[in-house]
Design an enzyme around this catalytic site. Structure first.
Site, mmCIF file in Angstrom:
data_model
loop_
_atom_site.group_PDB
_atom_site.id
_atom_site.type_symbol
_atom_site.label_atom_id
_atom_site.label_comp_id
_atom_site.label_asym_id
_atom_site.label_seq_id
_atom_site.Cartn_x
_atom_site.Cartn_y
_atom_site.Cartn_z
ATOM 1 C CG ASN A 173 -44.647 24.538 20.223
ATOM 2 O OD1 ASN A 173 -43.461 24.285 20.224
ATOM 3 N ND2 ASN A 173 -45.312 24.797 21.338
ATOM 4 C CG ASN A 197 -51.109 22.375 25.045
ATOM 5 O OD1 ASN A 197 -50.418 23.127 25.730
ATOM 6 N ND2 ASN A 197 -50.960 22.265 23.733
ATOM 7 C CE LYS A 234 -53.708 24.244 21.245
ATOM 8 N NZ LYS A 234 -52.405 23.856 20.665
ATOM 9 C CD GLU A 278 -51.543 20.571 20.040
ATOM 10 O OE1 GLU A 278 -52.135 21.076 21.000
ATOM 11 O OE2 GLU A 278 -51.061 21.233 19.104
ATOM 12 C CD GLU A 282 -48.984 24.892 22.062
ATOM 13 O OE1 GLU A 282 -48.333 25.066 21.004
ATOM 14 O OE2 GLU A 282 -50.144 24.462 22.069
ATOM 15 C CB CYS A 325 -50.825 27.071 19.878
ATOM 16 S SG CYS A 325 -50.046 26.830 18.273
HETATM 17 N N1 CDV Z 1 -49.735 23.758 18.360
HETATM 18 C C1 CDV Z 1 -50.718 24.239 17.571
HETATM 19 O O1 CDV Z 1 -51.827 24.474 18.038
HETATM 20 N N2 CDV Z 1 -50.416 24.400 16.263
HETATM 21 C C2 CDV Z 1 -51.372 24.850 15.273
HETATM 22 C C3 CDV Z 1 -51.068 24.247 13.922
HETATM 23 C C4 CDV Z 1 -51.350 22.813 13.878
HETATM 24 C C5 CDV Z 1 -51.814 24.918 12.819
HETATM 25 C C6 CDV Z 1 -51.382 26.355 15.129
HETATM 26 O O2 CDV Z 1 -52.471 26.925 15.154
HETATM 27 O O3 CDV Z 1 -50.337 26.966 14.948
#
Ligand code: CDV
Length: 311
Positions: free
Chosen positions: A196, A109, A126, A145, A49, A171
């Protein structure tokens, strides 16, 4: 050897990208991993990501500054074109996450799937955005975000390329069963995603070992329950002192981890994914057409949060 359909699947985990690192240097690292993936027999490679820059939502800056420094107004651009050229040269498809700026200055995103011909064949924005939009002045860093990105407006679609039906997400989406089920109901065979995941969160205190465990559990449970392969790629290590977990993984439709990174640096893992392995589950224990009971799942689409018991 059986004569099952298969695809050579690689995950290219990316170590830290610091504030001072240029797009061009990141793209060089990604291209180098494409070559490594190809040399291992991969047909498709999964990048993280927001792969082209540091994880900038941790910094309180204006939207304009973020757009200027971290967003892509075109894809490919001059700087990202080497990825598309390498795809064509190597005959390798890829998934890439980046910050997308639309013509009317909306931020998403985003991830794309690019074919071995160097064409963008799918785009995802996203949907499950974590974090906040306000400035947490007392926090050691931010997770903005919700400030920099709008909720994705493209849904959880699937894309056919390289004779495989791919689904994709980003993510935090990987933690939500709805993400995978919506794609599996469209026949997804391989779900690809980048992430991430900071080791420390300003909202709750979850130890790093648990963070890694909940990440892997999410991939494994959803792979099994949907009869799909899941390939997840981290951006990880310490970005200017901000640590993020690694443990990029490829999970089979059995729920088993078949490959997992061992470093928090640039690292390629790969497998030959037997696509008929998923069919075994989809035709039997998780035969959706035979066994699902959507009339009993209404709350899932009617309600967001917890409410009163059903009568
Ligand atoms: N970049 C993300 O979406 N990170 C989330 C954190 C904040 C929990 C994740 O699900 O890894």
């Amino acid at each position: 050897m059986n004569n099952h359909r298969s695809i050579g699947l690689a995950v290219a985990q990316l170590g830290a990208v610091h504030l001072a690192d240029s797009r061009a240097s990141v793209v060089r690292r990604l291209v180098e991993m494409m070559r490594e993936a190809k040399s291992r027999g991969a047909d498709f490679v999964v990048f993280p990501e927001l792969a082209l820059t540091t994880f900038f939502p941790r910094y309180w800056i204006t939207e304009e500054e973020a757009h200027e420094r971290y967003f892509e107004a075109t894809m490919p651009s001059e700087e990202t074109r080497p990825l598309f050229d390498a795809a064509r040269e190597l005959g390798l498809g890829f998934y890439l996450g980046y910050a997308e700026l639309t013509e009317d200055k909306r931020g998403f995103n985003t991830s794309i799937i690019v074919s071995p011909q160097g064409e963008i064949v799918g785009k995802y924005r996203k949907i499950h955005l974590p974090g906040h939009s306000d400035h947490k002045v007392d926090a050691p860093f931010q997770h903005l975000e919700k400030k920099f990105f709008e909720v994705g407006d493209l849904g959880f679609r699937v894309f056919d390329t390289q004779s495989v039906r791919f689904g994709m997400c980003l993510c935090n989406d990987r933690r939500w069963p709805e993400t995978y089920r919506v794609m599996a109901l469209q026949g997804a065979e391989v779900v690809v995603l980048g992430y991430n995941t900071p080791s420390v969160n300003i909202h709750w205190n979850e130890p790093v070992h648990l963070r890694t465990s909940t990440h892997l559990i999410s991939l494994q449970a959803n792979a099994y329950q949907n009869g799909v392969w899941v390939a997840a790629s981290a951006k990880c290590g310490s970005e200017d002192g901000h640590h993020m977990i690694g443990s990029s993984a490829i999970v089979a439709p059995t729920g088993e981890i078949v490959a997992r990174t061992v470093t928090e640096e640039d690292e390629v893992i790969s497998t030959r994914a037997d696509l008929d392995l998923g069919a075994m589950f989809r035709e039997h224990v998780f035969n959706f057409a035979k066994h699902r009971r959507p009339e009993h799942y209404k709350l899932i689409t009617e309600r967001t949060g917890v409410g009163a018991p059903i009568a």
